[in-house]
Design an enzyme around this catalytic site. Sequence first.
Site, PDB file in Angstrom:
ATOM      1  N   SER A  36     -19.257  15.663   7.460  1.00 33.86           N
ATOM      2  CA  SER A  36     -18.021  15.361   8.184  1.00 33.86           C
ATOM      3  C   SER A  36     -16.841  15.788   7.332  1.00 33.86           C
ATOM      4  O   SER A  36     -16.789  15.476   6.139  1.00 33.86           O
ATOM      5  CB  SER A  36     -17.906  13.868   8.468  1.00 33.86           C
ATOM      6  OG  SER A  36     -16.579  13.587   8.871  1.00 33.86           O
ATOM      7  N   ASN A  41     -25.713  12.423   7.147  1.00 34.72           N
ATOM      8  CA  ASN A  41     -24.539  13.252   7.460  1.00 34.72           C
ATOM      9  C   ASN A  41     -23.666  13.396   6.219  1.00 34.72           C
ATOM     10  O   ASN A  41     -22.955  12.468   5.849  1.00 34.72           O
ATOM     11  CB  ASN A  41     -23.756  12.604   8.611  1.00 34.72           C
ATOM     12  CG  ASN A  41     -22.479  13.350   8.922  1.00 34.72           C
ATOM     13  OD1 ASN A  41     -22.307  14.491   8.520  1.00 34.72           O
ATOM     14  ND2 ASN A  41     -21.580  12.697   9.644  1.00 34.72           N
ATOM     15  N   PHE A  61     -15.091   8.367  10.889  1.00 39.41           N
ATOM     16  CA  PHE A  61     -16.188   7.387  10.935  1.00 39.41           C
ATOM     17  C   PHE A  61     -15.727   6.007  11.420  1.00 39.41           C
ATOM     18  O   PHE A  61     -16.052   4.976  10.821  1.00 39.41           O
ATOM     19  CB  PHE A  61     -16.867   7.230   9.563  1.00 39.41           C
ATOM     20  CG  PHE A  61     -17.700   8.400   9.116  1.00 39.41           C
ATOM     21  CD1 PHE A  61     -18.077   9.404   9.986  1.00 39.41           C
ATOM     22  CD2 PHE A  61     -18.123   8.491   7.793  1.00 39.41           C
ATOM     23  CE1 PHE A  61     -18.859  10.493   9.559  1.00 39.41           C
ATOM     24  CE2 PHE A  61     -18.908   9.560   7.356  1.00 39.41           C
ATOM     25  CZ  PHE A  61     -19.267  10.556   8.240  1.00 39.41           C
ATOM     26  N   ASN A 115     -22.109  20.844  11.529  1.00 46.14           N
ATOM     27  CA  ASN A 115     -21.022  19.934  11.899  1.00 46.14           C
ATOM     28  C   ASN A 115     -19.790  20.746  12.352  1.00 46.14           C
ATOM     29  O   ASN A 115     -19.863  21.955  12.522  1.00 46.14           O
ATOM     30  CB  ASN A 115     -20.686  19.040  10.700  1.00 46.14           C
ATOM     31  CG  ASN A 115     -20.321  17.625  11.125  1.00 46.14           C
ATOM     32  OD1 ASN A 115     -19.486  17.463  12.021  1.00 46.14           O
ATOM     33  ND2 ASN A 115     -20.911  16.625  10.515  1.00 46.14           N
ATOM     34  N   THR A 116     -18.661  20.077  12.504  1.00 44.29           N
ATOM     35  CA  THR A 116     -17.417  20.752  12.922  1.00 44.29           C
ATOM     36  C   THR A 116     -16.861  21.586  11.758  1.00 44.29           C
ATOM     37  O   THR A 116     -17.250  21.409  10.612  1.00 44.29           O
ATOM     38  CB  THR A 116     -16.361  19.710  13.322  1.00 44.29           C
ATOM     39  OG1 THR A 116     -16.183  18.809  12.215  1.00 44.29           O
ATOM     40  CG2 THR A 116     -16.789  18.917  14.540  1.00 44.29           C
ATOM     41  N   MET A 165     -11.538  11.538  13.399  1.00 47.77           N
ATOM     42  CA  MET A 165     -11.814  10.120  13.672  1.00 47.77           C
ATOM     43  C   MET A 165     -12.000   9.339  12.368  1.00 47.77           C
ATOM     44  O   MET A 165     -11.483   8.241  12.223  1.00 47.77           O
ATOM     45  CB  MET A 165     -13.068   9.961  14.538  1.00 47.77           C
ATOM     46  CG  MET A 165     -13.081  10.764  15.833  1.00 47.77           C
ATOM     47  SD  MET A 165     -11.755  10.327  16.960  1.00 47.77           S
ATOM     48  CE  MET A 165     -12.349   8.803  17.635  1.00 47.77           C
ATOM     49  N   GLY A 221     -16.694  23.022  19.698  1.00 47.45           N
ATOM     50  CA  GLY A 221     -16.620  23.701  20.987  1.00 47.45           C
ATOM     51  C   GLY A 221     -16.672  25.211  20.834  1.00 47.45           C
ATOM     52  O   GLY A 221     -17.101  25.738  19.805  1.00 47.45           O
ATOM     53  N   ASN A 258     -13.914  14.645   7.683  1.00 44.15           N
ATOM     54  CA  ASN A 258     -12.866  13.622   7.793  1.00 44.15           C
ATOM     55  C   ASN A 258     -13.019  12.452   6.835  1.00 44.15           C
ATOM     56  O   ASN A 258     -12.295  11.470   6.927  1.00 44.15           O
ATOM     57  CB  ASN A 258     -12.808  13.121   9.241  1.00 44.15           C
ATOM     58  CG  ASN A 258     -12.484  14.260  10.199  1.00 44.15           C
ATOM     59  OD1 ASN A 258     -11.592  15.057   9.929  1.00 44.15           O
ATOM     60  ND2 ASN A 258     -13.224  14.365  11.282  1.00 44.15           N
ATOM     61  N   THR A 259     -14.007  12.539   5.953  1.00 40.19           N
ATOM     62  CA  THR A 259     -14.114  11.575   4.851  1.00 40.19           C
ATOM     63  C   THR A 259     -13.933  12.398   3.578  1.00 40.19           C
ATOM     64  O   THR A 259     -14.810  13.200   3.240  1.00 40.19           O
ATOM     65  CB  THR A 259     -15.486  10.859   4.883  1.00 40.19           C
ATOM     66  OG1 THR A 259     -15.566  10.106   6.104  1.00 40.19           O
ATOM     67  CG2 THR A 259     -15.667   9.925   3.697  1.00 40.19           C
TER      68      THR A 259
END
Length: 346
Positions: A171, A168, A112, A236-237, A110, A257, A173-174
Amino acid sequence: MNLYRLVRPVAFALDAETAHHLTIKALRFFPPHRPPPLPKSLRSRVAGIDFPSPVGLAAGFDKNAEVPEQMLTLGFGFVEVGTLTPLPQEGNPKPRLFRLRKDRAVINRMGFNNCGQPVAYGRLQLDMRMPGVIGVNIGVNKDSADRIADYAAGVRAMSEVAKYLTINISSPNTPGLRQLQDEGALRELLAAVKEARPRNGPPIFLKVAPELGQGEPDQIVRIAVQHGVDALIVANTTVSRPVLKSRYASQQGGLSGEPLKPLALKALRDFRAASGGEIPLIGVGGIANADDAWERIRAGASLVQLYTAMVYEGPWIGLRIARGLAQRLKREGFRNIAEAVGTERT
Ligand SMILES: Cc1cc2nc3c(=O)[nH]c(=O)nc-3n(C[C@H](O)[C@H](O)[C@H](O)COP(=O)(O)O)c2cc1C
């Protein structure tokens, strides 16, 4: 009868992000009311906060703080909104959210996407009048010239409307964000956070990645304790890819998951070994039922959170797990959650 069984095929016929958007929209119509009663044995005090149940909703579902009270009403013991950045941002190009149904997993990149802290602040100001634990997860804008200054600004901006704040730095994704977990950067960051936190401000939680190197949990625990961090959220993931069956397996982003479960559990055990209970831990990653939550509590988690399993099991999952935990406490002779934390034999 689990009503979600009827809704799920409709939701799964849509692309994942559209389904998420409609879910939030629908929840906004749902008037918040008093959460369902939970057994007293589930109550605990962690980092100075009273939690009615140890089962919380993880960050990322309600990024913009639109429905935290509705999620409390559904029976989560606490809800973490965000990640919220100082300025609003779009996030990465779509598609960026993938259901891996055969693996009971999700991959997201995503980046953020969120409405920004000022808008969320306005919403949370109204929510603060109600009881219930709403935490705020903060991050940095992608093009920020000074990331540490972004976190400090987030602490200042959101302290008043948060029962706790999560920093956080995990993540995937950054780009480069996880480097803030390195020793020097982490010291600098946590010193800035401590300085920015107002007197009598909320407790500070730090959220870490599940795939850390040898010795890193020890280092993070040491620095966190030195800087007065109140709890660690593990984790986190993951950017790693265990064997997966779904066609989206090779999509870039963070995996969550069921396939994350072993990695997140191992990370929690490493942090417990490193801390010996000196700092509370919050277990996250692949928790889908009361057995998973119980295992995490016995491994050292004072609280747990989940997100992905709710996609597959429906919105009452927090309540179901909480009730299952109360049964396990009784069966195994513990009076409350705190007594069971870290009691696994290794
Ligand atoms: C779609 C999606 C978005 C997420 N967004 C965030 C986020 O903005 N901030 C954050 O700290 N974690 C975020 N997460 C990570 C979750 O909070 C959680 O740590 C992770 O998914 C593992 O738990 P789970 O296996 O129960 O989903 C996100 C997860 C998903 C699936």
